[in-house]
Scaffold this motif. Structure first.
Motif, short mmCIF file in Angstrom:
data_model
loop_
_atom_site.label_atom_id
_atom_site.label_comp_id
_atom_site.label_asym_id
_atom_site.label_seq_id
_atom_site.Cartn_x
_atom_site.Cartn_y
_atom_site.Cartn_z
N MET A 216 0.84 -1.20 0.00
CA MET A 216 0.00 0.00 0.00
C MET A 216 0.87 1.25 0.00
O MET A 216 0.60 2.22 -0.72
N ALA A 217 1.91 1.23 0.82
CA ALA A 217 2.83 2.36 0.90
C ALA A 217 3.52 2.60 -0.45
O ALA A 217 3.64 3.75 -0.90
N GLN A 218 3.96 1.53 -1.07
CA GLN A 218 4.64 1.64 -2.36
C GLN A 218 3.72 2.26 -3.41
O GLN A 218 4.14 3.11 -4.20
N LEU A 219 2.45 1.87 -3.40
CA LEU A 219 1.49 2.41 -4.36
C LEU A 219 1.32 3.92 -4.18
O LEU A 219 0.98 4.62 -5.14
N ALA A 220 1.53 4.40 -2.97
CA ALA A 220 1.37 5.83 -2.68
C ALA A 220 2.68 6.61 -2.79
O ALA A 220 2.70 7.81 -2.52
N GLY A 221 3.77 5.93 -3.16
CA GLY A 221 5.04 6.62 -3.34
C GLY A 221 5.94 6.64 -2.13
O GLY A 221 6.92 7.41 -2.09
N PHE A 222 5.65 5.79 -1.12
CA PHE A 222 6.47 5.73 0.09
C PHE A 222 7.53 4.63 0.00
O PHE A 222 7.37 3.66 -0.75
N GLU A 223 8.55 4.78 0.83
CA GLU A 223 9.52 3.72 1.07
C GLU A 223 9.51 3.39 2.56
O GLU A 223 9.36 4.28 3.40
N LEU A 224 9.62 2.10 2.89
CA LEU A 224 9.70 1.71 4.30
C LEU A 224 11.05 2.13 4.84
O LEU A 224 12.09 1.70 4.34
N GLU A 225 11.05 2.95 5.89
CA GLU A 225 12.29 3.40 6.50
C GLU A 225 12.68 2.51 7.68
O GLU A 225 13.82 2.03 7.75
N THR A 226 11.76 2.30 8.61
CA THR A 226 12.03 1.43 9.75
C THR A 226 10.76 0.70 10.16
O THR A 226 9.65 1.16 9.90
N ARG A 227 10.94 -0.45 10.82
CA ARG A 227 9.83 -1.16 11.45
C ARG A 227 10.33 -1.77 12.74
O ARG A 227 11.33 -2.50 12.75
#
Length: 253
Positions: A216-227
């Protein structure tokens, strides 16, 4: 608007629910819980402003604003906003009435945050994706979207069983019933005392796997930074029951 079991989110968060929501000093209001949350969000906001999706009664927004971070909120439930207004006025914490998947606040922010499993209140995958896109719409380049969410406990469901008791203590039982075909869950909260009567509060959700959330994040233009497994930064593992995920808009966007 989608519903599960005939329940709508706006109807669930009524006057009674808003008045019972705040539990100062205990539960999600406990200092050891709230303090770590606010510390991390203040760090991520930096010198910029933050907007909270589903601000509720201001549990996080009020102490974050007291830390010097300008906070705006979006909230669908008017009773929740009324409860917030008993603690902070419009000048201190502006709130826009609306759905977190579509409502747009004024200006740009370095941080959007959505805590305490609230993205699962959106009951369709399309609405959850729209929420990510709405978060991206609010952020400056390099800005972050933070989500706190539980991990579905499907490993506890043997064949033929649809319910999981996730908390049991004196005076309280928490029970989730799963519809694994539709990826829906209803949380049942039973509260009781020495009488023969129990009080039931139910809330519907659409559960999300971490990997699905990342897409979902990728579709909105985000990158996962931390989890991490919690706000303190504990390692996220296969046994973690929840996570705090930080997504970032690329600085050069």
């Amino acid at each position: 608007m989608a519903n599960i079991g005939g329940m709508h989110q706006a109807e669930i968060r009524d006057v009674d629910a808003a008045q019972r929501y705040d539990t100062p000093g205990t539960g999600m209001f406990a200092p050891e819980v709230l303090g770590q949350t606010v510390d991390r969000l203040a760090e991520l906001a930096g010198d910029g402003a933050a907007i909270e999706f589903a601000i509720g009664t201001g549990r996080v927004a009020i102490p974050l604003a007291e830390r010097g971070v300008p906070v705006t909120g979006i909230e669908l439930s008017r009773p929740m906003i009324d409860q917030l207004r008993t603690k902070a006025d419009e000048a201190t914490i502006p709130v826009i009435v609306g759905d977190m998947a579509t409502t747009v606040g004024p200006g740009k922010y370095t941080l959007v945050y959505l805590v305490y499993n609230t993205i699962s209140n959106l009951l369709t995958q399309a609405a959850q994706v729209a929420c990510f896109r709405n978060a991206a719409r609010h952020l400056t380049p390099g800005g972050r979207f933070v989500i706190e969410l539980w991990v579905p406990e499907l490993r506890k469901l043997p064949p033929g069983q649809q319910a999981v008791v996730w908390q049991s203590e004196p005076g309280y039982i928490g029970l989730d019933t799963y519809d694994v075909l539709r990826q829906h869950v209803v949380s049942h909260h039973f509260r009781f005392d020495g009488s023969k009567q129990a009080r039931l509060y139910r809330s519907p959700h659409r559960y999300i796997w971490p990997a699905e959330l990342d897409l979902m994040a990728q579709l909105a233009g985000f990158e996962l930074e931390t989890r991490h497994a919690d706000w303190a930064g504990s390692e996220f593992t296969a046994e973690s029951r929840s996570h705090v995920s930080v997504y970032r808009i690329p600085p050069d966007r």
